[in-house]
Design a protein around this motif. Structure first.
Motif, PDB file in Angstrom:
ATOM      1  N   VAL A  77       0.870  -1.170   0.000  1.00  0.00           N
ATOM      2  CA  VAL A  77       0.000   0.000   0.000  1.00  0.00           C
ATOM      3  C   VAL A  77       0.910   1.224   0.000  1.00  0.00           C
ATOM      4  O   VAL A  77       1.814   1.329   0.840  1.00  0.00           O
ATOM      5  N   ALA A  78       0.676   2.141  -0.948  1.00  0.00           N
ATOM      6  CA  ALA A  78       1.550   3.307  -1.077  1.00  0.00           C
ATOM      7  C   ALA A  78       0.725   4.577  -1.190  1.00  0.00           C
ATOM      8  O   ALA A  78      -0.320   4.610  -1.863  1.00  0.00           O
ATOM      9  N   LEU A  79       1.194   5.626  -0.549  1.00  0.00           N
ATOM     10  CA  LEU A  79       0.588   6.948  -0.633  1.00  0.00           C
ATOM     11  C   LEU A  79       1.462   7.798  -1.539  1.00  0.00           C
ATOM     12  O   LEU A  79       2.668   7.960  -1.284  1.00  0.00           O
ATOM     13  N   ILE A  80       0.863   8.347  -2.601  1.00  0.00           N
ATOM     14  CA  ILE A  80       1.613   9.050  -3.634  1.00  0.00           C
ATOM     15  C   ILE A  80       1.142  10.485  -3.728  1.00  0.00           C
ATOM     16  O   ILE A  80      -0.071  10.761  -3.775  1.00  0.00           O
ATOM     17  N   SER A  81       2.073  11.422  -3.749  1.00  0.00           N
ATOM     18  CA  SER A  81       1.744  12.839  -3.888  1.00  0.00           C
ATOM     19  C   SER A  81       1.280  13.121  -5.311  1.00  0.00           C
ATOM     20  O   SER A  81       1.955  12.750  -6.279  1.00  0.00           O
ATOM     21  N   GLU A  82       0.133  13.776  -5.445  1.00  0.00           N
ATOM     22  CA  GLU A  82      -0.357  14.141  -6.769  1.00  0.00           C
ATOM     23  C   GLU A  82       0.578  15.157  -7.429  1.00  0.00           C
ATOM     24  O   GLU A  82       0.802  15.119  -8.639  1.00  0.00           O
ATOM     25  N   ARG A  83       1.165  16.023  -6.625  1.00  0.00           N
ATOM     26  CA  ARG A  83       2.022  17.077  -7.167  1.00  0.00           C
ATOM     27  C   ARG A  83       3.354  16.519  -7.671  1.00  0.00           C
ATOM     28  O   ARG A  83       3.759  16.797  -8.797  1.00  0.00           O
ATOM     29  N   SER A  84       4.037  15.721  -6.866  1.00  0.00           N
ATOM     30  CA  SER A  84       5.374  15.234  -7.236  1.00  0.00           C
ATOM     31  C   SER A  84       5.354  13.866  -7.906  1.00  0.00           C
ATOM     32  O   SER A  84       6.353  13.458  -8.502  1.00  0.00           O
ATOM     33  N   GLN A  85       4.230  13.153  -7.787  1.00  0.00           N
ATOM     34  CA  GLN A  85       4.100  11.789  -8.308  1.00  0.00           C
ATOM     35  C   GLN A  85       5.092  10.827  -7.644  1.00  0.00           C
ATOM     36  O   GLN A  85       5.447   9.807  -8.212  1.00  0.00           O
ATOM     37  N   LYS A  86       5.527  11.154  -6.447  1.00  0.00           N
ATOM     38  CA  LYS A  86       6.464  10.318  -5.707  1.00  0.00           C
ATOM     39  C   LYS A  86       5.762   9.655  -4.529  1.00  0.00           C
ATOM     40  O   LYS A  86       4.814  10.217  -3.962  1.00  0.00           O
ATOM     41  N   ILE A  87       6.243   8.474  -4.161  1.00  0.00           N
ATOM     42  CA  ILE A  87       5.710   7.777  -2.994  1.00  0.00           C
ATOM     43  C   ILE A  87       6.217   8.462  -1.738  1.00  0.00           C
ATOM     44  O   ILE A  87       7.432   8.648  -1.566  1.00  0.00           O
ATOM     45  N   VAL A  88       5.299   8.830  -0.860  1.00  0.00           N
ATOM     46  CA  VAL A  88       5.690   9.497   0.383  1.00  0.00           C
ATOM     47  C   VAL A  88       5.511   8.602   1.597  1.00  0.00           C
ATOM     48  O   VAL A  88       6.123   8.848   2.650  1.00  0.00           O
ATOM     49  N   ARG A  89       4.676   7.583   1.479  1.00  0.00           N
ATOM     50  CA  ARG A  89       4.510   6.590   2.537  1.00  0.00           C
ATOM     51  C   ARG A  89       4.214   5.246   1.870  1.00  0.00           C
ATOM     52  O   ARG A  89       3.477   5.193   0.871  1.00  0.00           O
ATOM     53  N   SER A  90       4.741   4.160   2.432  1.00  0.00           N
ATOM     54  CA  SER A  90       4.407   2.845   1.866  1.00  0.00           C
ATOM     55  C   SER A  90       4.609   1.771   2.932  1.00  0.00           C
ATOM     56  O   SER A  90       5.415   1.935   3.854  1.00  0.00           O
ATOM     57  N   VAL A  91       3.873   0.675   2.781  1.00  0.00           N
ATOM     58  CA  VAL A  91       3.984  -0.484   3.669  1.00  0.00           C
ATOM     59  C   VAL A  91       3.910  -1.751   2.828  1.00  0.00           C
ATOM     60  O   VAL A  91       3.028  -1.877   1.965  1.00  0.00           O
ATOM     61  N   LYS A  92       4.849  -2.680   3.040  1.00  0.00           N
ATOM     62  CA  LYS A  92       4.778  -4.009   2.452  1.00  0.00           C
ATOM     63  C   LYS A  92       3.803  -4.826   3.298  1.00  0.00           C
ATOM     64  O   LYS A  92       4.154  -5.323   4.388  1.00  0.00           O
ATOM     65  N   VAL A  93       2.577  -4.946   2.837  1.00  0.00           N
ATOM     66  CA  VAL A  93       1.498  -5.428   3.683  1.00  0.00           C
ATOM     67  C   VAL A  93       1.679  -6.898   4.064  1.00  0.00           C
ATOM     68  O   VAL A  93       1.535  -7.270   5.236  1.00  0.00           O
ATOM     69  N   ARG A  94       2.002  -7.754   3.097  1.00  0.00           N
ATOM     70  CA  ARG A  94       2.136  -9.176   3.401  1.00  0.00           C
ATOM     71  C   ARG A  94       3.293  -9.416   4.367  1.00  0.00           C
ATOM     72  O   ARG A  94       3.198 -10.241   5.283  1.00  0.00           O
ATOM     73  N   GLU A  95       4.381  -8.683   4.163  1.00  0.00           N
ATOM     74  CA  GLU A  95       5.515  -8.805   5.071  1.00  0.00           C
ATOM     75  C   GLU A  95       5.149  -8.328   6.469  1.00  0.00           C
ATOM     76  O   GLU A  95       5.516  -8.948   7.474  1.00  0.00           O
ATOM     77  N   ALA A  96       4.394  -7.227   6.553  1.00  0.00           N
ATOM     78  CA  ALA A  96       3.962  -6.705   7.850  1.00  0.00           C
ATOM     79  C   ALA A  96       3.033  -7.691   8.550  1.00  0.00           C
ATOM     80  O   ALA A  96       3.105  -7.892   9.769  1.00  0.00           O
ATOM     81  N   PHE A  97       2.142  -8.342   7.794  1.00  0.00           N
ATOM     82  CA  PHE A  97       1.244  -9.346   8.368  1.00  0.00           C
ATOM     83  C   PHE A  97       2.053 -10.517   8.902  1.00  0.00           C
ATOM     84  O   PHE A  97       1.811 -11.018  10.008  1.00  0.00           O
ATOM     85  N   ARG A  98       3.041 -10.949   8.118  1.00  0.00           N
ATOM     86  CA  ARG A  98       3.881 -12.076   8.522  1.00  0.00           C
ATOM     87  C   ARG A  98       4.637 -11.773   9.808  1.00  0.00           C
ATOM     88  O   ARG A  98       4.809 -12.634  10.674  1.00  0.00           O
ATOM     89  N   ASN A  99       5.072 -10.513   9.957  1.00  0.00           N
ATOM     90  CA  ASN A  99       5.841 -10.112  11.138  1.00  0.00           C
ATOM     91  C   ASN A  99       4.973  -9.526  12.256  1.00  0.00           C
ATOM     92  O   ASN A  99       5.510  -9.007  13.230  1.00  0.00           O
TER      93      ASN A  99
END
Length: 479
Positions: free
Chosen positions: A413-435
Protein backbone atom coordinates in the motif's frame (compact mmCIF):
# COMPACT_ATOMS: atom_id res chain seq x y z
CA UNK A 1 35.68 -68.15 -24.24
CA UNK A 2 32.52 -66.45 -25.39
CA UNK A 3 32.70 -63.89 -22.58
CA UNK A 4 36.36 -63.16 -23.34
CA UNK A 5 35.54 -62.46 -27.01
CA UNK A 6 32.58 -60.26 -26.09
CA UNK A 7 34.58 -57.96 -23.85
CA UNK A 8 37.61 -57.95 -26.13
CA UNK A 9 35.42 -56.59 -28.92
CA UNK A 10 33.98 -54.05 -26.52
CA UNK A 11 37.43 -52.97 -25.38
CA UNK A 12 38.45 -52.24 -28.97
CA UNK A 13 35.32 -50.13 -29.48
CA UNK A 14 36.00 -48.25 -26.25
CA UNK A 15 39.60 -47.27 -27.01
CA UNK A 16 38.46 -44.63 -29.47
CA UNK A 17 36.80 -42.65 -26.70
CA UNK A 18 39.34 -43.22 -23.94
CA UNK A 19 41.98 -41.46 -26.02
CA UNK A 20 39.81 -38.34 -25.84
CA UNK A 21 39.08 -38.53 -22.12
CA UNK A 22 35.52 -39.83 -22.44
CA UNK A 23 34.41 -43.42 -22.75
CA UNK A 24 31.29 -45.53 -22.72
CA UNK A 25 32.14 -49.12 -21.93
CA UNK A 26 28.58 -50.47 -22.15
CA UNK A 27 28.51 -53.67 -24.18
CA UNK A 28 26.62 -52.96 -27.43
CA UNK A 29 26.66 -56.55 -28.68
CA UNK A 30 23.28 -57.63 -27.35
CA UNK A 31 20.12 -58.62 -29.21
CA UNK A 32 17.60 -55.87 -29.87
CA UNK A 33 14.50 -56.27 -27.71
CA UNK A 34 12.30 -53.20 -27.82
CA UNK A 35 9.68 -54.78 -25.52
CA UNK A 36 6.92 -53.74 -27.93
CA UNK A 37 8.00 -50.16 -28.65
CA UNK A 38 7.92 -50.64 -32.42
CA UNK A 39 4.38 -52.03 -32.46
CA UNK A 40 2.76 -48.75 -31.40
CA UNK A 41 3.87 -45.22 -30.61
CA UNK A 42 2.52 -42.97 -27.84
CA UNK A 43 3.56 -39.33 -27.50
CA UNK A 44 5.74 -39.38 -24.36
CA UNK A 45 4.86 -35.78 -23.48
CA UNK A 46 1.19 -36.72 -23.17
CA UNK A 47 1.60 -40.15 -21.65
CA UNK A 48 1.33 -41.45 -18.10
CA UNK A 49 4.03 -40.50 -15.62
CA UNK A 50 6.64 -43.13 -14.78
CA UNK A 51 8.64 -42.67 -11.58
CA UNK A 52 12.10 -44.25 -11.30
CA UNK A 53 14.08 -44.66 -8.08
CA UNK A 54 17.82 -44.03 -8.14
CA UNK A 55 20.36 -44.55 -5.36
CA UNK A 56 23.88 -43.15 -5.60
CA UNK A 57 26.95 -44.86 -4.16
CA UNK A 58 30.02 -42.67 -3.55
CA UNK A 59 33.13 -44.84 -3.93
CA UNK A 60 36.57 -43.99 -2.52
CA UNK A 61 39.71 -45.65 -1.29
CA UNK A 62 39.79 -47.68 1.92
CA UNK A 63 40.82 -44.62 3.92
CA UNK A 64 37.95 -42.60 2.44
CA UNK A 65 40.19 -40.44 0.27
CA UNK A 66 39.22 -39.41 -3.27
CA UNK A 67 35.59 -40.22 -2.54
CA UNK A 68 33.01 -37.99 -4.27
CA UNK A 69 30.90 -35.83 -1.96
CA UNK A 70 27.22 -35.84 -1.05
CA UNK A 71 26.79 -32.60 -3.02
CA UNK A 72 28.07 -34.42 -6.09
CA UNK A 73 25.39 -37.07 -5.54
CA UNK A 74 22.64 -34.49 -5.22
CA UNK A 75 23.76 -32.54 -8.30
CA UNK A 76 24.00 -35.69 -10.42
CA UNK A 77 20.49 -36.74 -9.34
CA UNK A 78 19.17 -33.26 -10.08
CA UNK A 79 20.67 -33.34 -13.58
CA UNK A 80 19.06 -36.71 -14.23
CA UNK A 81 15.73 -35.24 -13.21
CA UNK A 82 16.00 -32.39 -15.70
CA UNK A 83 17.13 -34.71 -18.50
CA UNK A 84 14.23 -37.17 -18.19
CA UNK A 85 11.35 -35.00 -16.94
CA UNK A 86 10.37 -33.70 -20.43
CA UNK A 87 9.41 -37.28 -21.25
CA UNK A 88 7.21 -37.88 -18.18
CA UNK A 89 9.96 -39.93 -16.50
CA UNK A 90 10.40 -38.64 -12.95
CA UNK A 91 13.65 -39.47 -11.18
CA UNK A 92 13.18 -40.07 -7.44
CA UNK A 93 16.50 -39.71 -5.61
CA UNK A 94 16.45 -42.09 -2.64
CA UNK A 95 19.78 -40.97 -1.18
CA UNK A 96 23.42 -42.03 -1.11
CA UNK A 97 25.92 -44.13 0.78
CA UNK A 98 29.72 -44.28 0.98
CA UNK A 99 31.84 -47.24 -0.10
CA UNK A 100 35.46 -47.15 1.01
CA UNK A 101 37.37 -49.92 -0.77
CA UNK A 102 40.73 -50.21 -2.48
CA UNK A 103 39.18 -52.99 -4.54
CA UNK A 104 37.01 -50.43 -6.32
CA UNK A 105 38.56 -47.07 -5.49
CA UNK A 106 42.19 -47.29 -6.66
CA UNK A 107 43.40 -46.09 -10.10
CA UNK A 108 42.65 -48.61 -12.86
CA UNK A 109 41.01 -50.99 -10.39
CA UNK A 110 37.91 -51.40 -12.57
CA UNK A 111 38.30 -52.95 -16.02
CA UNK A 112 35.84 -54.26 -18.57
CA UNK A 113 36.49 -57.73 -17.14
CA UNK A 114 35.57 -56.98 -13.50
CA UNK A 115 33.56 -53.75 -13.23
CA UNK A 116 30.23 -55.54 -12.88
CA UNK A 117 31.46 -56.97 -9.53
CA UNK A 118 30.96 -53.48 -8.10
CA UNK A 119 27.23 -53.71 -8.79
CA UNK A 120 26.76 -56.31 -6.05
CA UNK A 121 27.98 -53.92 -3.34
CA UNK A 122 25.07 -52.43 -1.37
CA UNK A 123 22.76 -53.08 -4.31
CA UNK A 124 19.08 -52.13 -4.17
CA UNK A 125 16.23 -54.19 -5.48
CA UNK A 126 14.01 -51.11 -5.77
CA UNK A 127 16.37 -48.60 -7.43
CA UNK A 128 18.86 -48.01 -10.19
CA UNK A 129 22.25 -48.18 -8.45
CA UNK A 130 24.63 -45.45 -9.65
CA UNK A 131 28.25 -45.90 -8.54
CA UNK A 132 30.30 -42.70 -8.74
CA UNK A 133 34.01 -43.55 -8.57
CA UNK A 134 37.14 -41.39 -8.42
CA UNK A 135 38.80 -40.15 -11.58
CA UNK A 136 41.02 -42.79 -13.17
CA UNK A 137 39.40 -45.71 -11.34
CA UNK A 138 38.03 -47.26 -14.53
CA UNK A 139 40.09 -48.16 -17.57
CA UNK A 140 37.12 -47.53 -19.88
CA UNK A 141 35.20 -44.53 -18.50
CA UNK A 142 31.51 -44.97 -17.70
CA UNK A 143 29.33 -48.03 -18.33
CA UNK A 144 25.93 -49.52 -17.65
CA UNK A 145 25.70 -53.12 -16.47
CA UNK A 146 23.87 -54.09 -19.68
CA UNK A 147 21.16 -52.95 -22.10
CA UNK A 148 18.73 -52.82 -20.31
CA UNK A 149 19.87 -53.06 -16.68
CA UNK A 150 19.62 -51.43 -13.26
CA UNK A 151 23.17 -50.38 -12.43
CA UNK A 152 25.88 -48.13 -13.87
CA UNK A 153 29.30 -46.79 -12.96
CA UNK A 154 30.59 -43.32 -13.79
CA UNK A 155 33.90 -41.65 -12.87
CA UNK A 156 33.49 -38.32 -11.13
CA UNK A 157 35.41 -36.41 -13.83
CA UNK A 158 32.84 -37.59 -16.41
CA UNK A 159 29.81 -37.08 -14.16
CA UNK A 160 30.73 -33.43 -13.46
CA UNK A 161 32.79 -30.99 -15.49
CA UNK A 162 35.83 -28.99 -14.41
CA UNK A 163 33.56 -26.29 -12.97
CA UNK A 164 31.71 -28.83 -10.84
CA UNK A 165 28.48 -28.82 -12.87
CA UNK A 166 26.87 -32.20 -13.67
CA UNK A 167 27.07 -33.42 -17.27
CA UNK A 168 24.87 -35.68 -19.39
CA UNK A 169 27.29 -38.62 -19.16
CA UNK A 170 25.32 -40.22 -16.31
CA UNK A 171 22.15 -39.64 -18.37
CA UNK A 172 23.87 -41.39 -21.29
CA UNK A 173 24.52 -44.49 -19.18
CA UNK A 174 21.04 -44.37 -17.68
CA UNK A 175 19.75 -44.30 -21.25
CA UNK A 176 21.49 -47.65 -21.73
CA UNK A 177 19.85 -48.93 -18.54
CA UNK A 178 16.54 -47.88 -20.10
CA UNK A 179 17.25 -49.88 -23.29
CA UNK A 180 18.82 -47.28 -25.61
CA UNK A 181 21.74 -48.01 -27.91
CA UNK A 182 24.27 -45.48 -29.15
CA UNK A 183 23.06 -43.39 -32.08
CA UNK A 184 25.95 -44.89 -34.10
CA UNK A 185 24.96 -48.45 -33.15
CA UNK A 186 25.43 -50.78 -36.12
CA UNK A 187 26.84 -47.97 -38.23
CA UNK A 188 30.08 -47.42 -36.31
CA UNK A 189 29.97 -50.26 -33.76
CA UNK A 190 28.74 -53.83 -33.69
CA UNK A 191 25.38 -55.17 -32.58
CA UNK A 192 23.32 -54.17 -35.61
CA UNK A 193 23.55 -53.47 -39.34
CA UNK A 194 24.49 -50.02 -40.65
CA UNK A 195 21.72 -47.45 -40.87
CA UNK A 196 21.33 -45.69 -44.22
CA UNK A 197 21.51 -41.91 -44.30
CA UNK A 198 18.06 -41.60 -45.91
CA UNK A 199 16.49 -43.41 -42.94
CA UNK A 200 14.86 -46.11 -45.06
CA UNK A 201 15.96 -48.88 -42.68
CA UNK A 202 15.95 -46.88 -39.43
CA UNK A 203 13.63 -49.22 -37.52
CA UNK A 204 15.53 -52.39 -38.38
CA UNK A 205 19.15 -51.16 -38.37
CA UNK A 206 21.38 -48.76 -36.49
CA UNK A 207 19.91 -47.85 -33.10
CA UNK A 208 16.38 -48.92 -34.22
CA UNK A 209 15.08 -45.39 -33.55
CA UNK A 210 13.25 -43.68 -36.46
CA UNK A 211 13.88 -40.06 -35.42
CA UNK A 212 17.65 -40.24 -34.77
CA UNK A 213 19.60 -39.69 -37.98
CA UNK A 214 22.19 -42.22 -39.09
CA UNK A 215 25.42 -41.55 -37.22
CA UNK A 216 28.90 -42.68 -38.31
CA UNK A 217 30.78 -40.97 -35.45
CA UNK A 218 32.23 -43.22 -32.73
CA UNK A 219 35.18 -41.01 -31.81
CA UNK A 220 34.90 -37.93 -29.64
CA UNK A 221 36.31 -34.86 -31.36
CA UNK A 222 35.90 -36.30 -34.84
CA UNK A 223 33.46 -34.85 -37.37
CA UNK A 224 32.28 -32.07 -35.07
CA UNK A 225 32.47 -28.30 -35.29
CA UNK A 226 30.65 -26.21 -32.66
CA UNK A 227 28.53 -29.25 -31.73
CA UNK A 228 27.45 -29.80 -35.35
CA UNK A 229 28.36 -32.74 -37.57
CA UNK A 230 31.15 -31.59 -39.88
CA UNK A 231 32.27 -34.27 -42.37
CA UNK A 232 35.16 -32.11 -43.53
CA UNK A 233 37.01 -32.80 -40.31
CA UNK A 234 39.35 -35.72 -39.69
CA UNK A 235 38.27 -39.33 -39.03
CA UNK A 236 34.92 -39.01 -40.75
CA UNK A 237 32.91 -41.52 -42.72
CA UNK A 238 31.08 -39.01 -44.87
CA UNK A 239 28.75 -41.25 -46.88
CA UNK A 240 26.81 -44.48 -46.42
CA UNK A 241 26.81 -47.61 -48.57
CA UNK A 242 24.64 -45.84 -51.15
CA UNK A 243 26.88 -42.79 -51.33
CA UNK A 244 24.45 -40.59 -49.40
CA UNK A 245 25.86 -38.03 -46.97
CA UNK A 246 25.33 -38.45 -43.25
CA UNK A 247 23.73 -35.74 -41.10
CA UNK A 248 24.46 -37.01 -37.59
CA UNK A 249 23.10 -35.25 -34.50
CA UNK A 250 26.03 -34.93 -32.10
CA UNK A 251 23.93 -33.17 -29.48
CA UNK A 252 21.92 -36.32 -28.80
CA UNK A 253 22.71 -37.70 -25.35
CA UNK A 254 23.27 -41.19 -26.79
CA UNK A 255 25.82 -39.98 -29.35
CA UNK A 256 29.57 -39.57 -28.95
CA UNK A 257 29.27 -35.82 -29.25
CA UNK A 258 31.54 -33.79 -26.96
CA UNK A 259 30.30 -33.81 -23.38
CA UNK A 260 29.39 -30.13 -23.42
CA UNK A 261 27.26 -30.66 -26.56
CA UNK A 262 25.02 -33.47 -25.25
CA UNK A 263 21.58 -32.07 -24.50
CA UNK A 264 18.54 -34.15 -25.47
CA UNK A 265 16.75 -37.38 -26.30
CA UNK A 266 14.27 -37.65 -29.16
CA UNK A 267 10.57 -38.53 -28.75
CA UNK A 268 11.09 -42.04 -30.13
CA UNK A 269 14.07 -42.61 -27.83
CA UNK A 270 11.82 -41.55 -24.96
CA UNK A 271 9.09 -43.91 -26.18
CA UNK A 272 11.56 -46.81 -26.29
CA UNK A 273 12.80 -46.03 -22.77
CA UNK A 274 9.26 -45.74 -21.41
CA UNK A 275 8.26 -49.03 -23.04
CA UNK A 276 11.24 -50.79 -21.46
CA UNK A 277 10.41 -49.29 -18.08
CA UNK A 278 6.90 -50.68 -18.40
CA UNK A 279 7.74 -54.11 -19.76
CA UNK A 280 11.35 -55.14 -19.04
CA UNK A 281 11.43 -57.47 -16.03
CA UNK A 282 14.87 -56.23 -14.95
CA UNK A 283 13.39 -52.74 -14.42
CA UNK A 284 10.13 -53.79 -12.77
CA UNK A 285 11.31 -53.17 -9.23
CA UNK A 286 12.76 -49.71 -9.81
CA UNK A 287 9.77 -47.94 -11.34
CA UNK A 288 6.24 -46.99 -10.41
CA UNK A 289 3.60 -46.51 -13.10
CA UNK A 290 1.22 -43.63 -12.53
CA UNK A 291 -2.41 -44.52 -11.94
CA UNK A 292 -3.63 -40.93 -11.78
CA UNK A 293 -5.79 -39.12 -14.29
CA UNK A 294 -4.21 -35.79 -13.40
CA UNK A 295 -1.65 -34.12 -11.18
CA UNK A 296 -3.41 -33.78 -7.83
CA UNK A 297 -0.72 -31.47 -6.47
CA UNK A 298 -0.76 -28.73 -9.09
CA UNK A 299 -3.09 -26.94 -11.49
CA UNK A 300 -2.56 -24.19 -14.03
CA UNK A 301 -4.36 -20.92 -13.35
CA UNK A 302 -4.05 -18.18 -15.97
CA UNK A 303 -1.00 -19.99 -17.42
CA UNK A 304 0.76 -20.15 -14.03
CA UNK A 305 1.43 -23.42 -12.16
CA UNK A 306 -0.27 -23.33 -8.75
CA UNK A 307 0.35 -25.86 -5.98
CA UNK A 308 -1.65 -24.53 -3.02
CA UNK A 309 -5.29 -23.79 -2.36
CA UNK A 310 -7.31 -21.73 -1.84
CA UNK A 311 -6.19 -19.87 -4.95
CA UNK A 312 -6.42 -16.12 -4.49
CA UNK A 313 -7.38 -14.22 -7.63
CA UNK A 314 -8.34 -10.68 -8.49
CA UNK A 315 -11.90 -9.81 -9.53
CA UNK A 316 -12.50 -10.67 -13.17
CA UNK A 317 -12.18 -13.58 -15.58
CA UNK A 318 -9.85 -16.51 -15.00
CA UNK A 319 -8.96 -19.83 -16.60
CA UNK A 320 -8.01 -23.04 -14.79
CA UNK A 321 -6.61 -26.17 -16.41
CA UNK A 322 -6.03 -29.64 -15.01
CA UNK A 323 -2.61 -31.12 -15.74
CA UNK A 324 -3.87 -34.44 -17.07
CA UNK A 325 -1.88 -37.61 -17.74
CA UNK A 326 -2.53 -39.65 -20.88
CA UNK A 327 -5.56 -39.30 -23.12
CA UNK A 328 -8.63 -37.66 -21.63
CA UNK A 329 -11.61 -40.01 -21.75
CA UNK A 330 -14.23 -38.21 -19.67
CA UNK A 331 -14.45 -35.12 -17.48
CA UNK A 332 -17.15 -33.20 -15.63
CA UNK A 333 -17.04 -29.80 -13.92
CA UNK A 334 -19.44 -28.17 -11.46
CA UNK A 335 -19.41 -24.92 -9.50
CA UNK A 336 -20.36 -24.09 -5.94
CA UNK A 337 -22.24 -21.78 -5.71
CA UNK A 338 -23.94 -23.06 -8.82
CA UNK A 339 -25.20 -19.61 -9.86
CA UNK A 340 -21.68 -18.51 -10.83
CA UNK A 341 -21.45 -19.46 -14.52
CA UNK A 342 -18.54 -21.59 -15.74
CA UNK A 343 -17.49 -22.42 -19.29
CA UNK A 344 -15.68 -25.70 -19.88
CA UNK A 345 -13.74 -27.27 -22.71
CA UNK A 346 -12.16 -30.59 -21.78
CA UNK A 347 -9.58 -30.06 -19.03
CA UNK A 348 -10.07 -26.27 -19.06
CA UNK A 349 -12.66 -24.29 -17.11
CA UNK A 350 -13.20 -20.52 -17.35
CA UNK A 351 -15.10 -18.39 -14.85
CA UNK A 352 -15.66 -14.81 -13.75
CA UNK A 353 -15.57 -13.84 -10.09
CA UNK A 354 -16.42 -10.56 -8.37
CA UNK A 355 -15.21 -8.80 -5.23
CA UNK A 356 -16.35 -10.53 -2.07
CA UNK A 357 -17.07 -13.84 -3.84
CA UNK A 358 -15.62 -17.30 -3.33
CA UNK A 359 -15.93 -20.21 -5.73
CA UNK A 360 -15.26 -23.93 -5.50
CA UNK A 361 -14.82 -25.94 -8.69
CA UNK A 362 -15.45 -29.67 -8.48
CA UNK A 363 -13.99 -31.85 -11.22
CA UNK A 364 -13.95 -35.59 -11.95
CA UNK A 365 -11.83 -36.97 -14.78
CA UNK A 366 -10.84 -40.29 -16.29
CA UNK A 367 -7.89 -40.69 -18.64
CA UNK A 368 -5.95 -43.55 -20.17
CA UNK A 369 -3.67 -43.38 -17.10
CA UNK A 370 -6.34 -43.74 -14.42
CA UNK A 371 -9.51 -42.50 -12.85
CA UNK A 372 -12.17 -41.60 -12.18
CA UNK A 373 -10.29 -39.08 -10.03
CA UNK A 374 -11.88 -36.10 -8.31
CA UNK A 375 -10.76 -32.94 -6.59
CA UNK A 376 -12.11 -29.60 -5.47
CA UNK A 377 -10.37 -26.31 -6.18
CA UNK A 378 -11.28 -23.22 -4.17
CA UNK A 379 -10.89 -19.68 -5.45
CA UNK A 380 -11.32 -16.47 -3.54
CA UNK A 381 -11.06 -12.77 -4.22
CA UNK A 382 -8.66 -12.13 -1.37
CA UNK A 383 -9.55 -8.87 0.26
CA UNK A 384 -11.78 -5.91 0.41
CA UNK A 385 -10.69 -2.79 2.23
CA UNK A 386 -11.83 0.62 3.31
CA UNK A 387 -9.88 3.85 3.53
CA UNK A 388 -10.79 6.42 6.15
CA UNK A 389 -10.99 9.26 6.53
CA UNK A 390 -10.79 10.32 2.89
CA UNK A 391 -10.22 13.84 4.13
CA UNK A 392 -7.46 13.33 6.67
CA UNK A 393 -5.37 15.52 8.95
CA UNK A 394 -3.15 13.35 11.17
CA UNK A 395 -3.85 9.68 10.42
CA UNK A 396 -4.95 7.70 7.38
CA UNK A 397 -6.27 4.16 7.90
CA UNK A 398 -6.39 1.32 5.37
CA UNK A 399 -8.38 -1.54 6.90
CA UNK A 400 -8.71 -4.99 5.30
CA UNK A 401 -11.69 -7.23 5.93
CA UNK A 402 -11.72 -11.02 6.41
CA UNK A 403 -7.97 -11.37 6.76
CA UNK A 404 -7.16 -15.08 7.13
CA UNK A 405 -4.13 -15.73 4.94
CA UNK A 406 -1.04 -13.75 4.10
CA UNK A 407 -1.60 -14.68 0.45
CA UNK A 408 -4.96 -12.93 0.60
CA UNK A 409 -3.41 -9.52 1.28
CA UNK A 410 -1.97 -7.04 -1.23
CA UNK A 411 1.77 -6.76 -1.70
CA UNK A 412 2.01 -3.07 -0.97
CA UNK A 413 0.00 0.00 0.00
CA UNK A 414 1.55 3.31 -1.08
CA UNK A 415 0.59 6.95 -0.63
CA UNK A 416 1.61 9.05 -3.63
CA UNK A 417 1.74 12.84 -3.89
CA UNK A 418 -0.36 14.14 -6.77
CA UNK A 419 2.02 17.08 -7.17
CA UNK A 420 5.37 15.23 -7.24
CA UNK A 421 4.10 11.79 -8.31
CA UNK A 422 6.46 10.32 -5.71
CA UNK A 423 5.71 7.78 -2.99
CA UNK A 424 5.69 9.50 0.38
CA UNK A 425 4.51 6.59 2.54
CA UNK A 426 4.41 2.84 1.87
CA UNK A 427 3.98 -0.48 3.67
CA UNK A 428 4.78 -4.01 2.45
CA UNK A 429 1.50 -5.43 3.68
CA UNK A 430 2.14 -9.18 3.40
CA UNK A 431 5.51 -8.81 5.07
CA UNK A 432 3.96 -6.70 7.85
CA UNK A 433 1.24 -9.35 8.37
CA UNK A 434 3.88 -12.08 8.52
CA UNK A 435 5.84 -10.11 11.14
CA UNK A 436 2.67 -9.15 13.06
CA UNK A 437 3.26 -5.45 12.46
CA UNK A 438 -0.26 -4.60 11.31
CA UNK A 439 -2.64 -3.03 13.80
CA UNK A 440 -5.02 -5.83 14.81
CA UNK A 441 -3.37 -7.79 11.96
CA UNK A 442 -5.77 -6.07 9.57
CA UNK A 443 -5.00 -2.36 9.44
CA UNK A 444 -2.30 -0.13 7.93
CA UNK A 445 -2.01 3.20 9.72
CA UNK A 446 -0.19 6.06 8.01
CA UNK A 447 1.01 9.04 10.04
CA UNK A 448 0.34 11.97 7.67
CA UNK A 449 0.45 14.94 10.03
CA UNK A 450 3.85 16.10 8.71
CA UNK A 451 2.98 15.78 5.04
CA UNK A 452 2.18 18.84 2.95
CA UNK A 453 -1.52 19.53 2.66
CA UNK A 454 -3.08 18.71 -0.69
CA UNK A 455 -4.16 15.82 -2.92
CA UNK A 456 -2.67 12.33 -2.73
CA UNK A 457 -3.42 8.92 -4.20
CA UNK A 458 -3.55 5.71 -2.18
CA UNK A 459 -2.42 2.83 -4.41
CA UNK A 460 -2.95 -0.84 -3.49
CA UNK A 461 -0.72 -3.27 -5.46
CA UNK A 462 -1.36 -7.02 -5.67
CA UNK A 463 1.24 -8.24 -8.16
CA UNK A 464 1.25 -11.78 -6.74
CA UNK A 465 -2.41 -12.28 -7.64
CA UNK A 466 -3.34 -13.58 -11.07
CA UNK A 467 -4.63 -10.98 -13.53
CA UNK A 468 -4.55 -8.39 -10.78
CA UNK A 469 -4.78 -4.65 -11.29
CA UNK A 470 -3.79 -1.93 -8.86
CA UNK A 471 -6.59 0.05 -7.24
CA UNK A 472 -6.33 3.76 -6.45
CA UNK A 473 -8.20 6.00 -4.02
CA UNK A 474 -7.93 9.81 -4.00
CA UNK A 475 -7.08 11.28 -0.58
CA UNK A 476 -7.20 14.91 0.56
CA UNK A 477 -5.03 16.10 3.42
CA UNK A 478 -6.30 19.21 5.18
CA UNK A 479 -5.42 21.31 8.20
Amino acid sequence: MKVFYLFTALAVASLAWSANGQTCGTNPNVPNNDFGASSSYADPTNDCEIRVNVFIHLVGRSDGSNRPSSSHAYNIAYKLGTSFSPWKITIDYLGYDEINSDTYGLPNSLTLFNYTNLFSVNAHSNAIDIYVVPQGTTTFGAAAAAIPSKALVVPLDLAVNASGFPTEVTSHELGHCFNLFHTFHGTAEGGSTPELANGSNNTTAGDFIPDTPADPVNTIGACVNNCSYSPNWLQCNTTDANGHSYAADLTNIMSYGPINCLSHYTPHQAHRMRTALRNASVLAGVRTLASSAFDNNAITVDNVRVTSTPVFVSPGSHSVRLNTFGNLQSISWSANPSWIPIYTLGAQCDFTISSGQSLTLNVTATTSCGGPQSRSISFSVPYSYKVYPNTATNVLNVEFEKVEYEEGLPDEVALISERSQKIVRSVKVREAFRNKNLENQSKVVFDVKNLARGRYYLKVNSDHLRNSESSTTRILLVE
